[in-house]
Write a protein that holds these residues in place. Sequence first.
Motif, PDB file in Angstrom:
ATOM      1  N   LYS A 152      -1.053-120.722 -10.796  1.00  0.00           N
ATOM      2  CA  LYS A 152      -0.311-121.797 -11.454  1.00  0.00           C
ATOM      3  C   LYS A 152      -1.077-122.307 -12.685  1.00  0.00           C
ATOM      4  O   LYS A 152      -0.494-122.496 -13.755  1.00  0.00           O
ATOM      5  N   LEU A 153      -2.370-122.511 -12.531  1.00  0.00           N
ATOM      6  CA  LEU A 153      -3.187-122.996 -13.648  1.00  0.00           C
ATOM      7  C   LEU A 153      -3.207-121.992 -14.799  1.00  0.00           C
ATOM      8  O   LEU A 153      -3.082-122.366 -15.970  1.00  0.00           O
ATOM      9  N   LEU A 154      -3.359-120.723 -14.471  1.00  0.00           N
ATOM     10  CA  LEU A 154      -3.366-119.704 -15.513  1.00  0.00           C
ATOM     11  C   LEU A 154      -1.990-119.574 -16.169  1.00  0.00           C
ATOM     12  O   LEU A 154      -1.896-119.266 -17.357  1.00  0.00           O
ATOM     13  N   GLY A 155      -0.929-119.820 -15.406  1.00  0.00           N
ATOM     14  CA  GLY A 155       0.418-119.843 -15.980  1.00  0.00           C
ATOM     15  C   GLY A 155       0.561-120.955 -17.010  1.00  0.00           C
ATOM     16  O   GLY A 155       1.154-120.758 -18.073  1.00  0.00           O
ATOM     17  N   THR A 156       0.008-122.117 -16.694  1.00  0.00           N
ATOM     18  CA  THR A 156       0.025-123.234 -17.641  1.00  0.00           C
ATOM     19  C   THR A 156      -0.756-122.862 -18.896  1.00  0.00           C
ATOM     20  O   THR A 156      -0.298-123.095 -20.022  1.00  0.00           O
ATOM     21  N   LEU A 157      -1.916-122.267 -18.709  1.00  0.00           N
ATOM     22  CA  LEU A 157      -2.731-121.837 -19.843  1.00  0.00           C
ATOM     23  C   LEU A 157      -1.979-120.803 -20.678  1.00  0.00           C
ATOM     24  O   LEU A 157      -1.912-120.900 -21.905  1.00  0.00           O
ATOM     25  N   LYS A 158      -1.385-119.831 -20.003  1.00  0.00           N
ATOM     26  CA  LYS A 158      -0.656-118.764 -20.697  1.00  0.00           C
ATOM     27  C   LYS A 158       0.503-119.330 -21.514  1.00  0.00           C
ATOM     28  O   LYS A 158       0.724-118.924 -22.656  1.00  0.00           O
TER      29      LYS A 158
END
Length: 169
Positions: A152-158
């Motif tokens: 989820k965090l990496l999705g936000t970053l992406k």
Amino acid sequence: MSARPDIDMASVDMEKRAHADHHASLRLWLRLLSATTRIEDTIRQRLREQFDITLPRFDLMAQLEREPQGLSMSELSRRMMVTGGNVTSIVDQLEKEQLVQRQMQASDRRSYTVSLTDAGRSAFAAMALAHEGWVVELLSPLAASQQEQLHKLLGTLKSGTPTNSKETK
């Protein structure tokens, strides 16, 4: 940075470049890069040892597995983010091993569609199963809930990261 012949660059931990006085974002970037490099290096080694195949060849077969009707050489190049020459070389190797086949496109006799052969589909299925197991193993230091949170965090970053140079400031 130039490669030094006395150092195996694949074994260098990118995170060691960071210092406590560096911005937290830089330290995070180097940790992400280091973790990704370690995982990718392990997968490369296992593909080579267990299937005698390179990661780029595996990646090309993965693209074709998703598209049973095949893909043009230019589409393979675009999806893999490599030059047409790189794709041609990989396709040549896989074709010699009868894992892929080229068919001339009816609409443009200068273009080819590449697809997996039956042998290619079978070989890729075995590799994909092993690959998935390796990824599960390599991410196992994180609990399932931690993997979900990181995803989820990496999705936000992406979603907040530009996708090409035209979008950068």
